[in-house]
Each structure stands twice: as C-alpha cells, then as structure tokens.
Design an enzyme around this catalytic site. Structure first.
Site, PDB file in Angstrom:
ATOM      1  N   SER A  82       0.793  -1.225   0.000  1.00 54.75           N
ATOM      2  CA  SER A  82       0.000   0.000   0.000  1.00 54.75           C
ATOM      3  C   SER A  82       0.829   1.280   0.000  1.00 54.75           C
ATOM      4  CB  SER A  82      -0.944   0.001   1.198  1.00 54.75           C
ATOM      5  OG  SER A  82      -0.205  -0.086   2.394  1.00 54.75           O
TER       6      SER A  82
ATOM      7  N   HIS B 118      -5.428  -4.437  -1.952  1.00 51.31           N
ATOM      8  CA  HIS B 118      -5.149  -3.340  -2.885  1.00 51.31           C
ATOM      9  C   HIS B 118      -5.034  -3.836  -4.324  1.00 51.31           C
ATOM     10  CE1 HIS B 118      -4.689   0.250  -0.408  1.00 51.31           C
ATOM     11  NE2 HIS B 118      -4.087  -0.488   0.505  1.00 51.31           N
TER      12      HIS B 118
ATOM     13  N   LYS C   2     -12.405  -1.597  -0.674  1.00 50.07           N
ATOM     14  CA  LYS C   2     -11.557  -0.813  -1.590  1.00 50.07           C
ATOM     15  C   LYS C   2     -12.141  -0.910  -3.011  1.00 50.07           C
ATOM     16  CE  LYS C   2      -7.535  -0.614   1.356  1.00 50.07           C
ATOM     17  NZ  LYS C   2      -7.201  -1.636   2.365  1.00 50.07           N
TER      18      LYS C   2
HETATM   19  C1  LIG Z   1      -7.156  -2.003   3.748  1.00 46.95           C
HETATM   20  C2  LIG Z   1      -6.448  -3.259   4.042  1.00 46.95           C
HETATM   21  C3  LIG Z   1      -6.928  -4.150   5.008  1.00 46.95           C
HETATM   22  C4  LIG Z   1      -8.125  -3.836   5.868  1.00 46.95           C
HETATM   23  O1  LIG Z   1      -9.306  -3.984   5.176  1.00 46.95           O
HETATM   24  P1  LIG Z   1     -10.680  -3.646   5.936  1.00 46.95           P
HETATM   25  O2  LIG Z   1     -11.694  -4.462   5.214  1.00 46.95           O
HETATM   26  O3  LIG Z   1     -10.884  -2.183   5.815  1.00 46.95           O
HETATM   27  O4  LIG Z   1     -10.512  -4.079   7.360  1.00 46.95           O
HETATM   28  C5  LIG Z   1      -6.259  -5.341   5.184  1.00 46.95           C
HETATM   29  N1  LIG Z   1      -5.146  -5.646   4.476  1.00 46.95           N
HETATM   30  C6  LIG Z   1      -4.653  -4.804   3.551  1.00 46.95           C
HETATM   31  C7  LIG Z   1      -3.428  -5.178   2.781  1.00 46.95           C
HETATM   32  C8  LIG Z   1      -5.276  -3.582   3.317  1.00 46.95           C
HETATM   33  O5  LIG Z   1      -4.775  -2.742   2.423  1.00 46.95           O
END
Ligand SMILES: *Cc1c(COP(=O)(O)O)cnc(C)c1O
Length: 415
Positions: A190, A218, A249
C-alpha cells in the site's frame, strides 16, 4: 473518583507528545458521496470546498456507482437493515452464501468465508489453521492487520526482507523441520504500490512444500487482465492456498472482507476464526451491493481497463512534470519528497489548488521516505487528471523541486 485528575493529566500529556512529534491525525469532514470530486471541510469549520480526490481506495469508482447504490436499496427493502446476529446463530441469509460463491469464482479458489472486514479476516485466519509446530514467514512490509493476526497465532513468526526471494528461500530452508510453512504477503503493497513476486513465491512454495497466503486488498477487482488480482497479474491464478481481501476498496468500498482458498482451510475458519464467530454479520445492504459489484466485474473489464489507462497517463504525466515517483504497475503512485515537512506543505498547497492528496511520513513510512501518495480511480476522467497534473506542476515549481531526483531533494531539504 475512578477517573482522577492524575489519570486525566496522564492521557492529556500522552496526547500532547503525539502532537509535538507531529504525529497527531486530524479527520477531515467530507460533505458528499465518495467520488472523483468531493467536498471537503478543511480546515474545520471552513465552507466545504470541491476538490479532485487523489487519495481514495475507490479504484474502480464503484463507491457511489448508481447500479450498486440501487442494488443496495433493493437489498435494504427485501432483506432489512441488520441481522442482529453472528453468522452461525441466525445471521446467514441466502445472499451471504451467494456472495461467498461469487467471490470464490472470481478469486479462483475453492471456497470463501465473509468476515466483517479484512482486518478481521487477517486477525482470525492464522490462529484458526496453524499451531505451535508451524511457521509463518512474512514479507517485512505486510499490512498491520496481518501483523496483528500473526501475533494472535501460536505458530512461529518469521520474516523475510521485502520482496527478497533469496532471503525467503533461506528462511524456507531453515524451517524445513516445521510441520507447515506459510509464506505471507500483500499482493500490492500500500505505501510503495509495488507488486509481490507471486510467480516466484508460488515456485518457492512448491519447491519447499509451503502454503501461500496473499492479502489482495489493494488488487482485487483490477490487477490482472480480468481484474482477479495479483495472482492473475503474475500468472499464478488458481494456485494460491489462502487469499484474504476487502470489500472496502476496489470491490465497492463499503465494508466487509473474506478468507478465500482451499476448502478445508476455509472450513477451519468457519469453525474456529474468532472474528467470524463473535462479531456481527455483514449487513444485507452491503451484501446486496457487493453482489452487484460482482455482476459488473464478471460482465465487463471496462472499469479496470480505464483504471489502467488512467494509471499510465498519470505516471507518465508526473514523470514529464519532473517529479520523482516510485515505479510500479499499480494505481498507487507515490510522489517522493523524502522530507516530512515538505510533504505536509506540498499537500496543503495542492489542496489550495483544488487537489486532495495526503502527505505520508514517519511512522507510516520509514524516516526520510516522506511522500505524497496518489491513487488513481476509474472514476477519474482525463480532465480530472489534467487539472491535477497542472496543480502538481504549479506546487512543484513553487517549492523548486521539478527535475530534482532523490539526491538533490535530500541535499536541498534534508531528511
Ligand atoms: C485495507 C487493508 C486491510 C483492511 O481492510 P478492511 O476491510 O478495511 O478491514 C487489510 N489488508 C490490507 C493489505 C489492506 O490494504
């Protein structure tokens, strides 16, 4: 008195030191749905200003997509607002299972289990399947939720240097005496936007009898030719043992996550994963919206294609402007500034020019690695990107950084 003045002072001091270290995080209120343009109240109390959003995880532009919103409305009408239960008591509707089956097909796995979030999926999955005889070998830059999940598990916890396949191989050799070995990685990282070498990881897993774990939060929905994720991008679709991902996302942006993978492993999570057993069901309205997201992604690659075009256009534009970006294939494009204060000032000036992007600095990224992280969306049109590029040029000129590489930037501003 249970919450004494001394106690209160203690926490006030703690908070003050967070502030002094420049680490205090402020929320900014948005007065609009998520999209390519949003209305942001900043600073607090100011009249909301319409700006181009370059920092959302709204990769496919589905967060406010009319068809998704409509499907969510229909879900609300037909299945109610909440389930008032965890899954195994009375919190599973047919649509929950239907979404799990669609995700299984989409991700190229054997089965899927929904969780309240991907944070919860990661918190539960390791403990549910591994024990003291096993080892988890994780990339050093995995997401915080994976780190927490590994902490909750009794298996041995080891790491390899970021994307260093030689180092991973050494670790796999070192741990041949364990019962199970699991290689743990994010798909797209990220902060840097770089992509895990999933093809090499799968080859090493086969050579050293290890399982593979991929958090594709991501990447799900857009990486790879049909958007299935990092495994498709790297040519190892169908070969990952455990995938976790988020619905928060690219896949609609609301909330919810899942563990997807080998049938027995998913079943172990259904029996044992604590965030699955002890936290409320994903609401029907979100499940209904997510089913529509699946329909859209199965029927066309148009949105991930547009995101890919936008990403290339943006990367090329920033380079031509003379900014120092991290190379990569993903829609996460960091503009490197190295100095924390410069990153903060730069973000503020961008906002004044109508572009919303956030400065990242220690401890979110290592010291001396401050940056503006930009993220592309299929919701962006070329016109948005042109306006945003002009703003980056203007602010870059103001700070005298155009054409400067890392060395010059560090010499001029320090770390
Ligand atoms: C955003 C993210 C999460 C968390 O996801 P949520 O559904 O918002 O809890 C977990 N792992 C990675 C790699 C992320 O980028």
């Amino acid at each position: 008195m249970s919450y004494s003045n001394t106690t209160r002072r203690h926490f006030a001091c703690e908070l003050e030191s967070v502030r002094e270290a420049g680490l205090f995080k402020e929320e900014r209120y948005i007065h609009a749905p998520q999209g390519a343009e949003i209305e942001v109240e900043y600073p607090k109390g100011a009249t909301p200003k319409r700006v181009i959003n370059m920092c959302a995880n709204n990769y496919l532009g589905l967060s406010s997509h009319p068809e998704v919103v409509q499907a969510a409305h229909a879900g609300l009408d037909h299945r109610g607002y909440g389930m008032s239960s965890v899954r195994f008591i009375c919190g599973t509707q047919d649509i929950h299972r239907e979404l799990e089956q669609r995700l299984t097909e989409f991700l190229g796995t054997e089965d899927t289990l929904l969780f309240p979030s991907c944070m919860d999926a990661n918190a539960g999955v390791f403990e549910a399947i591994l024990g003291e005889q096993d080892v988890m070998i994780a990339d050093r830059l995995v997401h915080a939720s994976i780190v927490d999940g590994m902490r909750l598990c009794k298996a041995m916890n080891d790491t390899y240097k970021h994307s260093d396949m030689g180092h991973l191989e050494e670790k796999l050799q070192e741990h041949q005496d364990k019962r199970f070995r699991v290689i743990v990685t994010d798909g797209v990282f990220s902060m840097d936007g770089d992509v895990a070498k999933m093809d090499e990881i799968v080859a090493l897993a086969e050579k050293y009898d290890a399982m593979t774990f991929l958090d594709d939060s991501h990447a799900s929905g857009f990486m790879g030719k049909t958007g299935r994720g990092t495994h498709e991008h790297c040519g190892v679709f169908g070969k990952i043992d455990i995938i976790t991902t988020t619905l928060g996302k690219g896949l609609g942006g609301a909330s919810g996550g899942c563990v997807s993978g080998r049938r027995e492993l998913v079943e172990m999570c259904r029996q044992r994963a604590r965030p699955y057993l002890f936290s409320n069901t994903v609401a029907p309205v979100i499940v209904s919206g997510a089913l529509k997201v699946m329909d859209l992604l199965f029927s066309s690659t148009e949105r991930r294609d547009k995101l890919e075009w936008n990403t290339e256009y943006w990367r090329k534009g920033l380079i031509e402007t003379g900014l120092d970006i991290k190379n990569g294939d993903s829609p996460i494009v960091p503009v490197m500034l190295y100095n924390a204060k410069l990153a903060q000032d730069f973000a503020k000036d961008l906002f004044a020019e109508g572009v919303y992007a956030v400065g990242f600095f220690f401890p979110v990224v290592p010291k001396g690695q401050a940056r503006i992280r930009t993220q592309l969306s299929a919701a962006h049109d070329k016109a948005h990107l042109d306006v945003a590029l002009a703003a980056f040029r203007k602010v870059g000129e103001k700070h005298g950084i155009l054409g400067l590489g890392k060395k010059d930037l560090v010499a001029k501003f320090g770390l």
